[in-house]
Each structure stands twice: as structure tokens, then as C-alpha cells.
Design an enzyme around this catalytic site. Structure first.
Site, PDB file in Angstrom:
ATOM      1  N   LYS A 118       0.806  -1.400   0.092  1.00 53.39           N
ATOM      2  CA  LYS A 118      -0.005  -0.053  -0.022  1.00 53.39           C
ATOM      3  C   LYS A 118       0.931   1.232   0.097  1.00 53.39           C
ATOM      4  O   LYS A 118       0.672   2.179  -0.782  1.00 53.39           O
ATOM      5  CB  LYS A 118      -0.843   0.124   1.267  1.00 53.39           C
ATOM      6  CG  LYS A 118      -1.913  -1.248   1.338  1.00 53.39           C
ATOM      7  CD  LYS A 118      -2.659  -1.111   2.480  1.00 53.39           C
ATOM      8  CE  LYS A 118      -2.045  -1.161   3.739  1.00 53.39           C
ATOM      9  NZ  LYS A 118      -1.610  -2.504   4.370  1.00 53.39           N
ATOM     10  N   ARG A 145      -9.327   0.876   9.102  1.00 55.91           N
ATOM     11  CA  ARG A 145      -8.972  -0.513   9.336  1.00 55.91           C
ATOM     12  C   ARG A 145     -10.163  -1.397   9.862  1.00 55.91           C
ATOM     13  O   ARG A 145     -10.071  -2.571  10.332  1.00 55.91           O
ATOM     14  CB  ARG A 145      -7.833  -0.574  10.205  1.00 55.91           C
ATOM     15  CG  ARG A 145      -6.574  -0.849   9.388  1.00 55.91           C
ATOM     16  CD  ARG A 145      -5.349  -0.963  10.539  1.00 55.91           C
ATOM     17  NE  ARG A 145      -3.983  -1.677  10.214  1.00 55.91           N
ATOM     18  CZ  ARG A 145      -2.996  -0.936   9.703  1.00 55.91           C
ATOM     19  NH1 ARG A 145      -3.125   0.243   9.040  1.00 55.91           N
ATOM     20  NH2 ARG A 145      -1.970  -1.423   9.331  1.00 55.91           N
ATOM     21  N   ARG A 179      11.992  -7.566   4.288  1.00 52.51           N
ATOM     22  CA  ARG A 179      12.317  -6.148   4.417  1.00 52.51           C
ATOM     23  C   ARG A 179      13.034  -5.818   5.694  1.00 52.51           C
ATOM     24  O   ARG A 179      13.933  -4.809   5.761  1.00 52.51           O
ATOM     25  CB  ARG A 179      10.658  -5.435   4.619  1.00 52.51           C
ATOM     26  CG  ARG A 179      10.610  -3.905   4.969  1.00 52.51           C
ATOM     27  CD  ARG A 179       9.522  -3.408   4.682  1.00 52.51           C
ATOM     28  NE  ARG A 179       8.278  -3.457   5.752  1.00 52.51           N
ATOM     29  CZ  ARG A 179       7.033  -3.178   5.690  1.00 52.51           C
ATOM     30  NH1 ARG A 179       6.601  -2.675   4.686  1.00 52.51           N
ATOM     31  NH2 ARG A 179       6.328  -3.089   6.525  1.00 52.51           N
ATOM     32  N   ARG A 207      11.595  -1.860  11.661  1.00 50.90           N
ATOM     33  CA  ARG A 207      10.520  -1.414  12.346  1.00 50.90           C
ATOM     34  C   ARG A 207      10.094  -2.160  13.428  1.00 50.90           C
ATOM     35  O   ARG A 207      10.679  -3.627  13.295  1.00 50.90           O
ATOM     36  CB  ARG A 207       9.119  -1.316  11.150  1.00 50.90           C
ATOM     37  CG  ARG A 207       8.727  -0.284  10.597  1.00 50.90           C
ATOM     38  CD  ARG A 207       7.809  -0.471   9.659  1.00 50.90           C
ATOM     39  NE  ARG A 207       6.817  -1.065  10.104  1.00 50.90           N
ATOM     40  CZ  ARG A 207       5.436  -0.912   9.322  1.00 50.90           C
ATOM     41  NH1 ARG A 207       5.205  -0.353   8.352  1.00 50.90           N
ATOM     42  NH2 ARG A 207       4.537  -1.514   9.929  1.00 50.90           N
ATOM     43  N   ARG A 248      -0.362  -8.982  13.375  1.00 51.70           N
ATOM     44  CA  ARG A 248      -0.959  -8.109  12.184  1.00 51.70           C
ATOM     45  C   ARG A 248      -1.976  -8.640  11.248  1.00 51.70           C
ATOM     46  O   ARG A 248      -2.737  -8.088  10.943  1.00 51.70           O
ATOM     47  CB  ARG A 248       0.281  -7.015  11.635  1.00 51.70           C
ATOM     48  CG  ARG A 248       0.904  -6.357  12.500  1.00 51.70           C
ATOM     49  CD  ARG A 248       2.402  -6.169  11.954  1.00 51.70           C
ATOM     50  NE  ARG A 248       2.563  -5.360  10.876  1.00 51.70           N
ATOM     51  CZ  ARG A 248       3.619  -5.506  10.143  1.00 51.70           C
ATOM     52  NH1 ARG A 248       4.683  -5.982  10.777  1.00 51.70           N
ATOM     53  NH2 ARG A 248       3.851  -4.773   9.238  1.00 51.70           N
TER      54      ARG A 248
HETATM   55  P1  ADP Z   1       1.405  -2.239   7.727  1.00 50.55           P
HETATM   56  O1  ADP Z   1       2.845  -2.121   7.001  1.00 50.55           O
HETATM   57  O2  ADP Z   1       1.121  -3.597   8.836  1.00 50.55           O
HETATM   58  O3  ADP Z   1       0.338  -2.018   6.909  1.00 50.55           O
HETATM   59  P2  ADP Z   1       1.109   0.522   8.933  1.00 50.55           P
HETATM   60  O4  ADP Z   1       2.251   1.228   8.797  1.00 50.55           O
HETATM   61  O5  ADP Z   1      -0.239   0.862   8.174  1.00 50.55           O
HETATM   62  O6  ADP Z   1       1.198  -1.276   8.840  1.00 50.55           O
HETATM   63  O7  ADP Z   1       0.515   0.616  10.361  1.00 50.55           O
HETATM   64  C1  ADP Z   1       1.400   0.185  11.636  1.00 50.55           C
HETATM   65  C2  ADP Z   1       0.827  -0.047  12.824  1.00 50.55           C
HETATM   66  O8  ADP Z   1       0.178   1.044  13.241  1.00 50.55           O
HETATM   67  C3  ADP Z   1      -0.413  -1.049  12.930  1.00 50.55           C
HETATM   68  O9  ADP Z   1      -0.130  -2.460  13.014  1.00 50.55           O
HETATM   69  C4  ADP Z   1      -1.292  -0.463  13.942  1.00 50.55           C
HETATM   70  O10 ADP Z   1      -0.566  -0.959  15.253  1.00 50.55           O
HETATM   71  C5  ADP Z   1      -1.110   1.016  13.903  1.00 50.55           C
HETATM   72  N1  ADP Z   1      -2.143   1.365  12.914  1.00 50.55           N
HETATM   73  C6  ADP Z   1      -1.851   2.007  11.789  1.00 50.55           C
HETATM   74  N2  ADP Z   1      -3.346   2.462  11.098  1.00 50.55           N
HETATM   75  C7  ADP Z   1      -4.160   1.938  12.196  1.00 50.55           C
HETATM   76  C8  ADP Z   1      -5.449   1.989  12.134  1.00 50.55           C
HETATM   77  N3  ADP Z   1      -6.009   2.533  10.979  1.00 50.55           N
HETATM   78  N4  ADP Z   1      -6.367   1.872  13.214  1.00 50.55           N
HETATM   79  C9  ADP Z   1      -5.912   1.115  14.207  1.00 50.55           C
HETATM   80  N5  ADP Z   1      -4.083   1.001  14.155  1.00 50.55           N
HETATM   81  C10 ADP Z   1      -3.512   1.426  12.974  1.00 50.55           C
END
Ligand code: ADP
Length: 191
Positions: free
Chosen positions: A13, A87, A126, A138, A149
Site C-alpha cells: 500500500k 482498518r 524487509r 520497524r 498483524r
Molecule cells: P502495515 O505495514 O502493517 O500495513 P502500517 O504502517 O499501516 O502497517 O501500521 C502500523 C501499525 O500502526 C499497525 O499495526 C497498527 O498498530 C497501527 N495502525 C495504523 N493504522 C491504524 C488504523 N487505521 N487503526 C488502528 N491501528 C492502526
């Protein structure tokens, strides 16, 4: 144009959002990036979300909806790309309301379809690449958090696929191809 990029962690994404920013002048709203920034700034919110993020859990709807509301109220843009938000169904409803308040709507929800084994490989890869290059890894890019996740995705986020399908807004794109092919597929769908 306002669009959502939907898909499990590691689906690509963020990568695709960056192309849309470069080529269409849209603004990327990534709640993950916002939360990581809060975490590294050491703000109160950052301290509240740190543990749950590192474990791979979802931050509360209240916090992330607040972050998005603030951006939508202050940033002027020729379209937003929502990356990692919504989400949950509550977040999806809130986003619909926030856009309606601005007199706007969602134009498309792009679901990046991938398979789970590829995801785990991508994320673990990664982390290994970053570590070998001496870059920060990360805190949630490890096999343990990845399991959480993925489970959070299937339990709480994947219902959004049906939600947006029923609203007639869902578009599926094969996320397994080369980055450039995925990019071209998205461009073709958006026109
Ligand atoms: P990923 O690479 O897993 O898609 P993101 O960078 O989008 O991860 O998000 C990292 C973390 O931030 C998530 O695992 C969650 O803990 C938190 N997070 C991000 N966006 C949301 C959301 N919309 N609702 C709840 N938690 C979120």
C-alpha cells in the site's frame, strides 16, 4: 479524487501510495506513518500507542479517527489517498461521515490482493534488508508481530472488502506482480 488502498500488511500500500503522490499530486494519509511519528516524537499519544503497535495490534478507533479528522480539516489537497485507514468498520463509517462533512466522497477503494506466504516473506525480508544496510528496522517487522498483524487484518479489516463491495466502490488489483505492473493496474482502474 479520494481513494483507499486496502490490503493486508506487506501488500504494498505504501509503495503504491507514493506513486500516486508523485504522479497525481494527491496527498497520502498513512495512519501508520502518523502513529510512528507520534511514537518517535515521544508525545503522550506516542507513548500510549507504542506497546500495541510494537505487538502488531490495532490502535483505538478514537485515536486514528482523530488523526484523520485533523488532517482532513487542515490539509488542502487535490485528492487524498488513505493508506492503512480505515482498518475497522467503525473507521470506515467515520471516514464516510468526515468526507460528507467536506462535501466530498470516496471515488474508489483499491484492494491489493496478495497471498499470505508472500506477505510474511516480504515483511521478514524487509526487516532483514534494513538490518543488513544498517537502517532502522520497524519494531513490528518480526515474525511474532506479523502473526498478530495478519490476524488483526483478517478479524477486523477484511470485512471492509465486503462493506465497500456492497457500496459498489471496490476494485480489486493483483498485488503479487512486479511493482511496476501493480502500478499500471491501479492507473488503469483509476483512469
Ligand atoms: P502495515 O505495514 O502493517 O500495513 P502500517 O504502517 O499501516 O502497517 O501500521 C502500523 C501499525 O500502526 C499497525 O499495526 C497498527 O498498530 C497501527 N495502525 C495504523 N493504522 C491504524 C488504523 N487505521 N487503526 C488502528 N491501528 C492502526
Amino acid at each position: 479524487m479520494n481513494i483507499i488502498l486496502l490490503g493486508p500488511p506487506g501488500a504494498g500500500k505504501g509503495t503504491q501510495a507514493r506513486f500516486l503522490v508523485e504522479e497525481r499530486g494527491m496527498v497520502q494519509l498513512s495512519t501508520g506513518d502518523m502513529l510512528r511519528a507520534a511514537k518517535s516524537s515521544g508525545s503522550e499519544m506516542g507513548r500510549i500507542v507504542a506497546d500495541v503497535m510494537d505487538r502488531g495490534g490495532l490502535v483505538t478507533d478514537e485515536i486514528v479517527i482523530g488523526l484523520i479528522r485533523e488532517q482532513l480539516e487542515t490539509v488542502k489537497a487535490n485528492g487524498f489517498i488513505f493508506d492503512g485507514f480505515p482498518r475497522t468498520l467503525a473507521q470506515a463509517d467515520a471516514l464516510g461521515d468526515l468526507l460528507a462533512e467536506k462535501g466530498e466522497s470516496l471515488d474508489a477503494v483499491i484492494e491489493l490482493e496478495v497471498n499470505d506466504e508472500v506477505l510474511v516473506e516480504r515483511i521478514v525480508g524487509r526487516a532483514a534488508e534494513a538490518a543488513a544496510a544498517g537502517q532502522p528496522v520497524r519494531a513490528d517487522d518480526n515474525a511474532e508481530s506479523m502473526k498478530v498483524r495478519l490476524m488483526e487484518y483478517y478479524k477486523k479489516t477484511s470485512p471492509l472488502i465486503g462493506y465497500y463491495y456492497a457500496k459498489g466502490q471496490l476494485t480489486k488489483v493483483d498485488g503479487l506482480g512486479e511493482i511496476a505492473d501493480v502500478k499500471a493496474a491501479i492507473a488503469a482502474k483509476l483512469g
